[in-house]
Design a protein around this motif. Sequence first.
Motif, PDB file in Angstrom:
ATOM      1  N   LYS A 177      59.434   6.915  97.443  1.00  0.00           N
ATOM      2  CA  LYS A 177      59.266   7.212  98.869  1.00  0.00           C
ATOM      3  C   LYS A 177      58.012   8.045  99.116  1.00  0.00           C
ATOM      4  CE  LYS A 177      61.946   8.421 102.941  1.00  0.00           C
ATOM      5  NZ  LYS A 177      63.310   8.711 103.468  1.00  0.00           N
ATOM      6  N   ALA A 178      57.766   9.032  98.264  1.00  0.00           N
ATOM      7  CA  ALA A 178      56.598   9.891  98.442  1.00  0.00           C
ATOM      8  C   ALA A 178      55.298   9.142  98.148  1.00  0.00           C
ATOM      9  CB  ALA A 178      56.722  11.118  97.539  1.00  0.00           C
ATOM     10  N   VAL A 179      55.286   8.332  97.093  1.00  0.00           N
ATOM     11  CA  VAL A 179      54.085   7.539  96.763  1.00  0.00           C
ATOM     12  C   VAL A 179      53.743   6.614  97.929  1.00  0.00           C
ATOM     13  CG1 VAL A 179      53.196   5.698  95.283  1.00  0.00           C
ATOM     14  CG2 VAL A 179      54.290   7.684  94.261  1.00  0.00           C
ATOM     15  N   LYS A 180      54.748   5.958  98.488  1.00  0.00           N
ATOM     16  CA  LYS A 180      54.509   5.060  99.610  1.00  0.00           C
ATOM     17  C   LYS A 180      53.996   5.810 100.836  1.00  0.00           C
ATOM     18  CE  LYS A 180      57.595   1.721 100.249  1.00  0.00           C
ATOM     19  NZ  LYS A 180      58.867   0.984 100.337  1.00  0.00           N
ATOM     20  N   ALA A 181      54.547   6.987 101.093  1.00  0.00           N
ATOM     21  CA  ALA A 181      54.085   7.771 102.244  1.00  0.00           C
ATOM     22  C   ALA A 181      52.633   8.193 102.052  1.00  0.00           C
ATOM     23  CB  ALA A 181      54.980   8.989 102.441  1.00  0.00           C
ATOM     24  N   PHE A 182      52.307   8.697 100.858  1.00  0.00           N
ATOM     25  CA  PHE A 182      50.933   9.142 100.601  1.00  0.00           C
ATOM     26  C   PHE A 182      49.946   7.986 100.744  1.00  0.00           C
ATOM     27  CE2 PHE A 182      47.326   9.510  97.723  1.00  0.00           C
ATOM     28  CZ  PHE A 182      46.731  10.666  98.217  1.00  0.00           C
ATOM     29  N   LEU A 183      50.245   6.851 100.129  1.00  0.00           N
ATOM     30  CA  LEU A 183      49.321   5.721 100.163  1.00  0.00           C
ATOM     31  C   LEU A 183      49.199   5.134 101.571  1.00  0.00           C
ATOM     32  CD1 LEU A 183      50.199   3.916  96.808  1.00  0.00           C
ATOM     33  CD2 LEU A 183      48.211   5.357  97.300  1.00  0.00           C
ATOM     34  N   THR A 184      50.284   5.172 102.337  1.00  0.00           N
ATOM     35  CA  THR A 184      50.216   4.699 103.728  1.00  0.00           C
ATOM     36  C   THR A 184      49.249   5.560 104.530  1.00  0.00           C
ATOM     37  OG1 THR A 184      52.476   3.828 103.661  1.00  0.00           O
ATOM     38  CG2 THR A 184      51.533   4.267 105.828  1.00  0.00           C
ATOM     39  N   VAL A 185      49.364   6.873 104.389  1.00  0.00           N
ATOM     40  CA  VAL A 185      48.452   7.776 105.084  1.00  0.00           C
ATOM     41  C   VAL A 185      47.018   7.577 104.591  1.00  0.00           C
ATOM     42  CG1 VAL A 185      47.836  10.197 105.412  1.00  0.00           C
ATOM     43  CG2 VAL A 185      50.225   9.499 105.580  1.00  0.00           C
ATOM     44  N   ALA A 186      46.855   7.465 103.270  1.00  0.00           N
ATOM     45  CA  ALA A 186      45.517   7.311 102.697  1.00  0.00           C
ATOM     46  C   ALA A 186      44.823   6.061 103.221  1.00  0.00           C
ATOM     47  CB  ALA A 186      45.605   7.264 101.176  1.00  0.00           C
ATOM     48  N   ALA A 187      45.585   4.997 103.413  1.00  0.00           N
ATOM     49  CA  ALA A 187      45.004   3.730 103.861  1.00  0.00           C
ATOM     50  C   ALA A 187      44.773   3.669 105.358  1.00  0.00           C
ATOM     51  CB  ALA A 187      45.913   2.571 103.449  1.00  0.00           C
ATOM     52  N   THR A 188      45.275   4.656 106.101  1.00  0.00           N
ATOM     53  CA  THR A 188      45.172   4.609 107.564  1.00  0.00           C
ATOM     54  C   THR A 188      44.446   5.851 108.081  1.00  0.00           C
ATOM     55  OG1 THR A 188      47.446   5.489 107.700  1.00  0.00           O
ATOM     56  CG2 THR A 188      47.171   3.110 107.834  1.00  0.00           C
ATOM     57  N   THR A 189      45.170   6.871 108.511  1.00  0.00           N
ATOM     58  CA  THR A 189      44.518   8.053 109.091  1.00  0.00           C
ATOM     59  C   THR A 189      43.632   8.771 108.093  1.00  0.00           C
ATOM     60  OG1 THR A 189      46.498   9.371 108.607  1.00  0.00           O
ATOM     61  CG2 THR A 189      46.322   8.389 110.803  1.00  0.00           C
ATOM     62  N   GLY A 190      43.939   8.667 106.804  1.00  0.00           N
ATOM     63  CA  GLY A 190      43.120   9.304 105.779  1.00  0.00           C
ATOM     64  C   GLY A 190      41.721   8.738 105.665  1.00  0.00           C
ATOM     65  N   GLN A 191      41.493   7.557 106.220  1.00  0.00           N
ATOM     66  CA  GLN A 191      40.172   6.929 106.141  1.00  0.00           C
ATOM     67  C   GLN A 191      39.152   7.573 107.077  1.00  0.00           C
ATOM     68  OE1 GLN A 191      39.318   3.964 104.130  1.00  0.00           O
ATOM     69  NE2 GLN A 191      41.160   4.726 103.110  1.00  0.00           N
ATOM     70  N   ALA A 192      39.616   8.337 108.057  1.00  0.00           N
ATOM     71  CA  ALA A 192      38.733   8.823 109.112  1.00  0.00           C
ATOM     72  C   ALA A 192      37.621   9.729 108.602  1.00  0.00           C
ATOM     73  CB  ALA A 192      39.548   9.558 110.179  1.00  0.00           C
ATOM     74  N   GLN A 193      37.860  10.446 107.507  1.00  0.00           N
ATOM     75  CA  GLN A 193      36.861  11.391 107.009  1.00  0.00           C
ATOM     76  C   GLN A 193      35.980  10.821 105.898  1.00  0.00           C
ATOM     77  OE1 GLN A 193      36.509  14.334 108.581  1.00  0.00           O
ATOM     78  NE2 GLN A 193      38.165  13.636 109.911  1.00  0.00           N
ATOM     79  N   LEU A 194      36.200   9.593 105.480  1.00  0.00           N
ATOM     80  CA  LEU A 194      35.513   9.089 104.291  1.00  0.00           C
ATOM     81  C   LEU A 194      34.015   8.898 104.485  1.00  0.00           C
ATOM     82  CD1 LEU A 194      37.976   6.601 102.581  1.00  0.00           C
ATOM     83  CD2 LEU A 194      37.774   9.084 102.395  1.00  0.00           C
ATOM     84  N   ALA A 195      33.601   8.433 105.649  1.00  0.00           N
ATOM     85  CA  ALA A 195      32.180   8.200 105.869  1.00  0.00           C
ATOM     86  C   ALA A 195      31.377   9.480 105.713  1.00  0.00           C
ATOM     87  CB  ALA A 195      31.954   7.600 107.253  1.00  0.00           C
ATOM     88  N   ASP A 196      31.983  10.612 106.041  1.00  0.00           N
ATOM     89  CA  ASP A 196      31.303  11.899 105.949  1.00  0.00           C
ATOM     90  C   ASP A 196      31.082  12.321 104.498  1.00  0.00           C
ATOM     91  OD1 ASP A 196      30.091  13.924 107.442  1.00  0.00           O
ATOM     92  OD2 ASP A 196      31.818  15.257 107.203  1.00  0.00           O
ATOM     93  N   ALA A 197      31.747  11.653 103.571  1.00  0.00           N
ATOM     94  CA  ALA A 197      31.613  11.982 102.154  1.00  0.00           C
ATOM     95  C   ALA A 197      30.891  10.888 101.372  1.00  0.00           C
ATOM     96  CB  ALA A 197      32.996  12.222 101.544  1.00  0.00           C
ATOM     97  N   GLY A 198      30.295   9.922 102.072  1.00  0.00           N
ATOM     98  CA  GLY A 198      29.523   8.890 101.391  1.00  0.00           C
ATOM     99  C   GLY A 198      30.323   7.682 100.941  1.00  0.00           C
ATOM    100  N   TYR A 199      31.552   7.544 101.435  1.00  0.00           N
ATOM    101  CA  TYR A 199      32.365   6.374 101.127  1.00  0.00           C
ATOM    102  C   TYR A 199      32.322   5.387 102.306  1.00  0.00           C
ATOM    103  CZ  TYR A 199      34.464   9.598  97.681  1.00  0.00           C
ATOM    104  OH  TYR A 199      34.672  10.501  96.674  1.00  0.00           O
ATOM    105  N   VAL A 200      32.920   4.214 102.101  1.00  0.00           N
ATOM    106  CA  VAL A 200      33.008   3.210 103.159  1.00  0.00           C
ATOM    107  C   VAL A 200      34.469   3.060 103.564  1.00  0.00           C
ATOM    108  CG1 VAL A 200      32.546   0.822 103.800  1.00  0.00           C
ATOM    109  CG2 VAL A 200      31.029   1.983 102.198  1.00  0.00           C
ATOM    110  N   PRO A 201      34.832   3.352 104.799  1.00  0.00           N
ATOM    111  CA  PRO A 201      36.219   3.161 105.246  1.00  0.00           C
ATOM    112  C   PRO A 201      36.663   1.712 105.090  1.00  0.00           C
ATOM    113  CG  PRO A 201      34.998   4.503 106.813  1.00  0.00           C
ATOM    114  CD  PRO A 201      33.993   3.958 105.848  1.00  0.00           C
TER     115      PRO A 201
END
Length: 370
Positions: free
Chosen positions: A329-353
Amino acid sequence: MKIQRHGAVLGLVAASALLLGACGSDNNAGGTGGNTTSNAASVPVECGGKTKLNAEGSSAQKNAVDAFVQAYQAACPGVDLAYNPSGSGAGVKNFNAGQVDFGGSDSALKEGAETEAAAKRCQTNPAWNLPLVFGPVAVGYKVSGVDSLVLDAKTTAAIFSGTVKKWNDPAIKALNGSATLPDKDIAVIYRSDESGTTDNFQKYLKVAGGWTKGDGKQFKGGVGEGKEKSAGVAQAVGSIDGAITYVEWSFAQDNKLSIAKIDSGAGAVELTAESAGKAIDGAKIKGEGNNLVLDLDSIYGSKAAGSYPLLLATYEIVCSKGYDADTAKAVKAFLTVAATTGQAQLADAGYVPLPKAFQDKLLTAVKAIA
């Protein structure tokens, strides 16, 4: 490889979800295209289960994981994830040994011993490779009077193998029209330590440029001067007129290096979030079902107009089944957030959303973890 966080890679982080296209698969070689709107806000997160997850592996995604953890804690108060950026090899080894809840790796699990060990760790169920973080690699250079430079893979391979030695070599001049190029020696700077950046760069040159020196995490060009870590090569190029290297996008920008445009046959392409996203748009999946192993050749060898093909991808290695209920349950919650709202800050760190269609594939896999 390590991608450094800095203040303003793109300037408008909030627009990152609108920059990118969609990703194809083996059954849809052209990609789905067209739909660039993020579905982050529409995906519910089922918090709960284990309150502190542990993960380990690729240093390439460390800053991305930090952003994911912040978003996870905002969505699910009272939880945490500890990530040890010990390298891809350690991430795979310790995931397979059951010492961490998931592993991070610059490459998918190798068929054979690694895949078998992962299945054993997952209670005889297959492990899935989920590509969650993408980062562009820049061909960074410093040449006085040359603010714009176009290279193709063949010429880049010739530079990094020592065949092309001067900045005014006919091969470079042919790609740069009437630009004035100096009669100056090219100073190649490469990573002296083992690096996933080196491995992916050499694989790109092999696929797209006829590189015959081999690939792997050690540079095999046989020319130039080695420097440790991404910071080392970027700083070296910044201090040497006539130097060139391959390095993560953020390091090239932090050190104010000029970045070569890449011509894959459809015109010169500048490295931007849009052009890197278009390369992901053309990627194929060679894994089966929810095992989202990328066919990197489909990225490196792309000739699509407007596509920047030199990218790194890092995977989260997870059990498809075999976790206890709280961990799943926790792994799924973390990965769900990472794939959605967690993407918002990636461009600022040199990644591609993540492009939306790829995000959808990833969320389908995450939802299926049991």
